[in-house]
Design a protein around this motif. Structure first.
Motif, PDB file in Angstrom:
ATOM      1  N   LEU A  81       0.826  -1.207   0.000  1.00 44.17           N
ATOM      2  CA  LEU A  81       0.000   0.000   0.000  1.00 44.17           C
ATOM      3  C   LEU A  81       0.857   1.251   0.000  1.00 44.17           C
ATOM      4  CD1 LEU A  81      -2.675   1.583   0.404  1.00 44.17           C
ATOM      5  CD2 LEU A  81      -2.444   1.148   2.860  1.00 44.17           C
ATOM      6  N   TYR A  82       1.825   1.317   0.913  1.00 42.00           N
ATOM      7  CA  TYR A  82       2.613   2.539   1.050  1.00 42.00           C
ATOM      8  C   TYR A  82       3.655   2.684  -0.060  1.00 42.00           C
ATOM      9  CZ  TYR A  82       0.373   2.957   5.578  1.00 42.00           C
ATOM     10  OH  TYR A  82      -0.567   3.079   6.580  1.00 42.00           O
ATOM     11  N   ALA A  83       4.223   1.589  -0.507  1.00 38.86           N
ATOM     12  CA  ALA A  83       5.183   1.680  -1.603  1.00 38.86           C
ATOM     13  C   ALA A  83       4.510   2.214  -2.861  1.00 38.86           C
ATOM     14  CB  ALA A  83       5.811   0.316  -1.877  1.00 38.86           C
ATOM     15  N   ALA A  84       3.289   1.776  -3.136  1.00 40.19           N
ATOM     16  CA  ALA A  84       2.576   2.230  -4.327  1.00 40.19           C
ATOM     17  C   ALA A  84       2.069   3.659  -4.179  1.00 40.19           C
ATOM     18  CB  ALA A  84       1.409   1.285  -4.623  1.00 40.19           C
ATOM     19  N   SER A  85       1.532   3.990  -3.008  1.00 38.71           N
ATOM     20  CA  SER A  85       0.928   5.316  -2.843  1.00 38.71           C
ATOM     21  C   SER A  85       1.956   6.421  -2.631  1.00 38.71           C
ATOM     22  CB  SER A  85      -0.057   5.300  -1.669  1.00 38.71           C
ATOM     23  OG  SER A  85       0.592   5.004  -0.445  1.00 38.71           O
ATOM     24  N   LEU A  86       3.192   6.048  -2.260  1.00 42.82           N
ATOM     25  CA  LEU A  86       4.249   7.054  -2.038  1.00 42.82           C
ATOM     26  C   LEU A  86       5.331   6.985  -3.108  1.00 42.82           C
ATOM     27  CD1 LEU A  86       4.660   6.635   1.833  1.00 42.82           C
ATOM     28  CD2 LEU A  86       3.415   8.441   0.635  1.00 42.82           C
ATOM     29  N   TYR A  87       5.016   6.428  -4.264  1.00 39.03           N
ATOM     30  CA  TYR A  87       6.013   6.288  -5.328  1.00 39.03           C
ATOM     31  C   TYR A  87       6.646   7.615  -5.718  1.00 39.03           C
ATOM     32  CZ  TYR A  87       2.953   8.500  -8.744  1.00 39.03           C
ATOM     33  OH  TYR A  87       2.199   9.420  -9.422  1.00 39.03           O
ATOM     34  N   TRP A  88       5.889   8.693  -5.599  1.00 39.69           N
ATOM     35  CA  TRP A  88       6.316  10.008  -6.061  1.00 39.69           C
ATOM     36  C   TRP A  88       7.434  10.610  -5.210  1.00 39.69           C
ATOM     37  CZ3 TRP A  88       5.403  12.991  -1.863  1.00 39.69           C
ATOM     38  CH2 TRP A  88       4.405  12.551  -0.984  1.00 39.69           C
ATOM     39  N   LEU A  89       7.727  10.026  -4.051  1.00 39.60           N
ATOM     40  CA  LEU A  89       8.802  10.563  -3.209  1.00 39.60           C
ATOM     41  C   LEU A  89      10.149  10.520  -3.912  1.00 39.60           C
ATOM     42  CD1 LEU A  89       7.913   9.077   0.296  1.00 39.60           C
ATOM     43  CD2 LEU A  89       7.827  11.483  -0.380  1.00 39.60           C
ATOM     44  N   VAL A  90      10.310   9.604  -4.854  1.00 36.72           N
ATOM     45  CA  VAL A  90      11.583   9.484  -5.557  1.00 36.72           C
ATOM     46  C   VAL A  90      11.877  10.741  -6.370  1.00 36.72           C
ATOM     47  CG1 VAL A  90      10.673   8.404  -7.659  1.00 36.72           C
ATOM     48  CG2 VAL A  90      12.994   7.896  -6.928  1.00 36.72           C
ATOM     49  N   ASN A  91      10.824  11.483  -6.752  1.00 35.23           N
ATOM     50  CA  ASN A  91      11.037  12.702  -7.547  1.00 35.23           C
ATOM     51  C   ASN A  91      11.867  13.732  -6.798  1.00 35.23           C
ATOM     52  OD1 ASN A  91       9.502  11.610  -9.570  1.00 35.23           O
ATOM     53  ND2 ASN A  91       7.624  12.680  -9.016  1.00 35.23           N
ATOM     54  N   ALA A  92      11.712  13.774  -5.472  1.00 37.56           N
ATOM     55  CA  ALA A  92      12.478  14.739  -4.677  1.00 37.56           C
ATOM     56  C   ALA A  92      13.968  14.445  -4.734  1.00 37.56           C
ATOM     57  CB  ALA A  92      11.982  14.726  -3.232  1.00 37.56           C
ATOM     58  N   VAL A  93      14.322  13.168  -4.770  1.00 33.74           N
ATOM     59  CA  VAL A  93      15.730  12.793  -4.846  1.00 33.74           C
ATOM     60  C   VAL A  93      16.290  13.093  -6.227  1.00 33.74           C
ATOM     61  CG1 VAL A  93      17.379  10.901  -4.541  1.00 33.74           C
ATOM     62  CG2 VAL A  93      15.316  10.992  -3.141  1.00 33.74           C
ATOM     63  N   MET A  94      15.470  12.937  -7.253  1.00 38.33           N
ATOM     64  CA  MET A  94      15.936  13.152  -8.624  1.00 38.33           C
ATOM     65  C   MET A  94      16.313  14.603  -8.887  1.00 38.33           C
ATOM     66  SD  MET A  94      16.028  10.174  -9.813  1.00 38.33           S
ATOM     67  CE  MET A  94      16.443  10.592 -11.501  1.00 38.33           C
ATOM     68  N   ILE A  95      15.804  15.530  -8.065  1.00 39.62           N
ATOM     69  CA  ILE A  95      16.188  16.935  -8.212  1.00 39.62           C
ATOM     70  C   ILE A  95      17.697  17.088  -8.041  1.00 39.62           C
ATOM     71  CG2 ILE A  95      15.948  19.258  -7.228  1.00 39.62           C
ATOM     72  CD1 ILE A  95      13.475  18.431  -8.703  1.00 39.62           C
ATOM     73  N   ARG A  96      18.268  16.294  -7.117  1.00 41.34           N
ATOM     74  CA  ARG A  96      19.711  16.342  -6.869  1.00 41.34           C
ATOM     75  C   ARG A  96      20.315  14.950  -7.073  1.00 41.34           C
ATOM     76  NH1 ARG A  96      20.860  19.529  -1.376  1.00 41.34           N
ATOM     77  NH2 ARG A  96      22.968  19.335  -2.221  1.00 41.34           N
ATOM     78  N   ALA A  97      19.958  14.363  -8.189  1.00 36.77           N
ATOM     79  CA  ALA A  97      20.388  12.990  -8.468  1.00 36.77           C
ATOM     80  C   ALA A  97      21.901  12.870  -8.566  1.00 36.77           C
ATOM     81  CB  ALA A  97      19.742  12.500  -9.764  1.00 36.77           C
ATOM     82  N   GLU A  98      22.580  13.937  -8.984  1.00 36.78           N
ATOM     83  CA  GLU A  98      24.041  13.860  -9.107  1.00 36.78           C
ATOM     84  C   GLU A  98      24.717  13.702  -7.751  1.00 36.78           C
ATOM     85  OE1 GLU A  98      22.909  18.145  -8.550  1.00 36.78           O
ATOM     86  OE2 GLU A  98      22.186  16.423  -9.683  1.00 36.78           O
ATOM     87  N   ASP A  99      24.056  14.149  -6.671  1.00 42.88           N
ATOM     88  CA  ASP A  99      24.616  14.014  -5.330  1.00 42.88           C
ATOM     89  C   ASP A  99      24.050  12.809  -4.584  1.00 42.88           C
ATOM     90  OD1 ASP A  99      26.151  16.381  -5.577  1.00 42.88           O
ATOM     91  OD2 ASP A  99      24.388  17.585  -5.061  1.00 42.88           O
ATOM     92  N   PHE A 100      22.772  12.498  -4.838  1.00 40.07           N
ATOM     93  CA  PHE A 100      22.113  11.473  -4.038  1.00 40.07           C
ATOM     94  C   PHE A 100      21.558  10.339  -4.906  1.00 40.07           C
ATOM     95  CE2 PHE A 100      21.646  15.424  -1.512  1.00 40.07           C
ATOM     96  CZ  PHE A 100      22.303  15.013  -0.361  1.00 40.07           C
ATOM     97  N   TRP A 101      22.240  10.023  -6.001  1.00 37.44           N
ATOM     98  CA  TRP A 101      21.780   8.953  -6.884  1.00 37.44           C
ATOM     99  C   TRP A 101      21.623   7.622  -6.140  1.00 37.44           C
ATOM    100  CZ3 TRP A 101      25.114   4.903  -6.876  1.00 37.44           C
ATOM    101  CH2 TRP A 101      26.435   5.160  -6.486  1.00 37.44           C
TER     102      TRP A 101
END
Length: 541
Positions: A81-101
């Motif tokens: 349930l939570y993995a599917a409904s919170l999938y969009w959290l990865v977008n926040a990391v992609m903003i600084r993917a070069e540092d937090f890939w």
């Protein structure tokens, strides 16, 4: 004759066994049921899926032999349930993917892993009740209690309670969410889970009886009673919501004319502190245009104040707001005739710690009041001390003291909320000094054009109903919106739009029951349901 287990034949030795296909299929099925349940949440609102997923989970619990197997089933369902409904959290990391890939897999899956025990525990507790309807009832109440307990995880993460699934867009949703004024979103979660488990199980029993397959939970009589009560509950719920919309009326003076400025600044520009001057000029222009339109509306209501809102951490040049009186005077100069400007900005306090704040500017550019965000986002704005890796720069932000009502000159009293704070049911206003409207500034650009901003928006709408207060929300990239005290949408500015939205706010509603007693109402309902799961059955003579 029975064979001894390996542990008895070879004491002290452990034999690893390859999971059977049935075990793997069982695990994947529970994960899938949880993931499918996420479709009921905003923005999809596919509520009928809960009539499939929860009864199937309930059937697993009814077949479970012990608390351990039940807890494992609940954990798998919750993880899905939570993995599917919170999938969009990865977008926040992609903003600084070069540092937090390296951190990309962790936001949604990590949160799901942290939250899974909150669904495992009620599944295990349900084993205290007798298999059948009583176990389902106990599970529904326990689910709600532990869901409420998510407020105590880190700085709290009560995102996506199942009750928010009822916040369907439009008039239907307006009707469905009105009971939040009496029981809050947690009470709605309890009712929805109960309905999904009992009505869904009764429907599945009907299917099994018709085809003479599988096992059933209800007797034919119980099945008819359950479906009848479920239908009555849906009709009663709808009638109560419809009645409230037409019987409760606003009281006192109307709110201000709000100008919601949506600068639409890409998050990567803000992170890199790019184009600060251009963005500042964009905000000035949008503010001037919005205030000019507000003056047009003011001709028919000359006594109504004009207040403009800039979103959370509105633009890259945030030190200007704190350090430059001239910059603040320029802002208010472009908003000529406005009684106040509520500006989202980072600031540093006397100890050098940064704070996520809203500054209230008076017409002369002076800072009339400051509100510091009290609820910080785990791993985004603050980092728990026991995490060994440095994820949040400089250890994160400093938190403020909590809800506070501003009494600014010539403006109806207002409570400020920053972003994530609006998800905390029962904790958005100063209980000793109730405001007449709420101002919410946010920046959902981190999460992209995904389900995240829509789920956030449902929280804003539900807080309006729970508190009976109109809410004006300014979001950097959208969705900027205003609701009245019924949670009815007054106007909106969609995602990825650069503009200002002018909305006259109505008067607040009389304080709803929930605003007076808060989450204790839902907790009391859960206790009553738990008691009913153990109440003795009167035998017929």
């Amino acid at each position: 004759m029975t064979m001894n287990s390996p542990s008895r034949v070879f004491p002290g030795r452990l034999r690893l066994r390859k999971p059977s296909r049935a075990s793997l299929r069982h695990t994947l099925s529970l994960l899938g049921l949880g993931a499918l349940s996420a479709l009921a949440l905003p923005p999809v609102h596919a509520l009928p899926v809960l009539l499939i997923t929860f009864p199937l989970l309930g059937a697993v619990l009814n077949r479970s032999k012990n608390s351990k197997s039940a807890a494992w089933a609940g954990a798998l369902f919750g993880f899905g349930l939570y993995a599917a409904s919170l999938y969009w959290l990865v977008n926040a990391v992609m903003i600084r993917a070069e540092d937090f890939w390296w951190f990309v897999p962790f936001p949604s899956l990590g949160c799901a892993l942290i939250l899974a025990p909150m669904t495992a525990a009620p599944a295990a507790l349900s084993m205290l009740a007798k298999s059948g309807p009583r176990r389902l009832i106990l599970f529904a109440a326990s689910w709600t209690v532990f869901d409420m307990g998510r407020v105590f995880l880190f700085s709290g993460f009560p995102w996506n309670p199942l009750g928010s699934a009822l916040a369907v867009p439009g008039r239907i949703g307006d009707v469905l969410i009105q009971p939040a004024a009496w029981m809050g979103v947690d009470g709605m979660t309890l009712c929805l889970v109960l309905l999904a488990l009992l009505a869904g199980t009764a429907l599945q029993d009907y299917w099994h009886r018709a085809r003479k397959t599988g096992t059933v939970c209800f007797s034919p009589t119980q099945q008819r009673i359950t479906l009848g009560l479920s239908a009555a509950m849906i009709l009663g719920w709808s009638a109560a919501g419809y009645s409230r919309l037409h019987m409760v009326t606003p009281t006192g003076e109307a709110g201000p004319i709000t100008v919601l400025v949506q600068g639409n600044v890409p998050e990567n520009e803000k992170v890199a502190h790019q184009s600060a001057r251009e963005v500042f000029e964009r905000y000035l222009t949008l503010t001037a245009q919005g205030v000019e339109r507000a003056h047009t509306l003011q001709t028919s209501a000359p006594n109504r104040a004009i207040v403009f809102l800039w979103p959370e951490t509105a633009y890259p040049g945030y030190p200007l707001l704190q350090d430059s009186p001239r910059a603040r005077q320029i802002i208010m100069g472009w908003a000529e005739g406005a009684q106040a400007g509520l500006i989202g900005a980072l600031r540093h306090d006397e100890n050098g710690r940064y704070r996520n704040s809203v500054l209230a500017l008076a017409p002369d550019g002076q800072v009339a009041a400051i509100y510091d965000k009290a609820r910080l986002v785990p791993f985004g704005e603050y980092q728990p001390s026991y995490i060994p890796l440095q994820i949040v720069p400089q250890g994160g932000l400093a938190a403020g003291p909590g809800p506070h009502t501003w009494h600014l000159a010539d403006i109806p009293s207002v409570g400020a909320l920053i972003c994530y704070e609006v998800i905390f049911s029962g904790s958005v206003v100063d209980e000793k000094d109730r405001p007449r409207w709420l101002a919410n500034v946010t920046n959902d650009a981190w999460f992209g054009n995904s389900a995240g901003p829509r789920q956030h928006l449902s929280s804003v709408r539900l807080r309006a109903v729970e508190e009976g207060l109109p809410i004006a929300r300014a979001a950097n990239t959208g969705i900027s919106i205003a609701y009245d005290g019924f949670g009815h949408e007054l106007a909106r500015l969609g995602w990825d739009k650069t503009d200002s939205l002018v909305v006259p706010l109505p008067a607040p509603l009389p304080a709803p029951l929930f605003s007076l007693y808060g989450r204790v109402i839902a907790l009391a309902l859960c206790c009553l349901v738990m008691i009913s799961a153990f109440s003795p059955v009167r035998k017929r003579v």
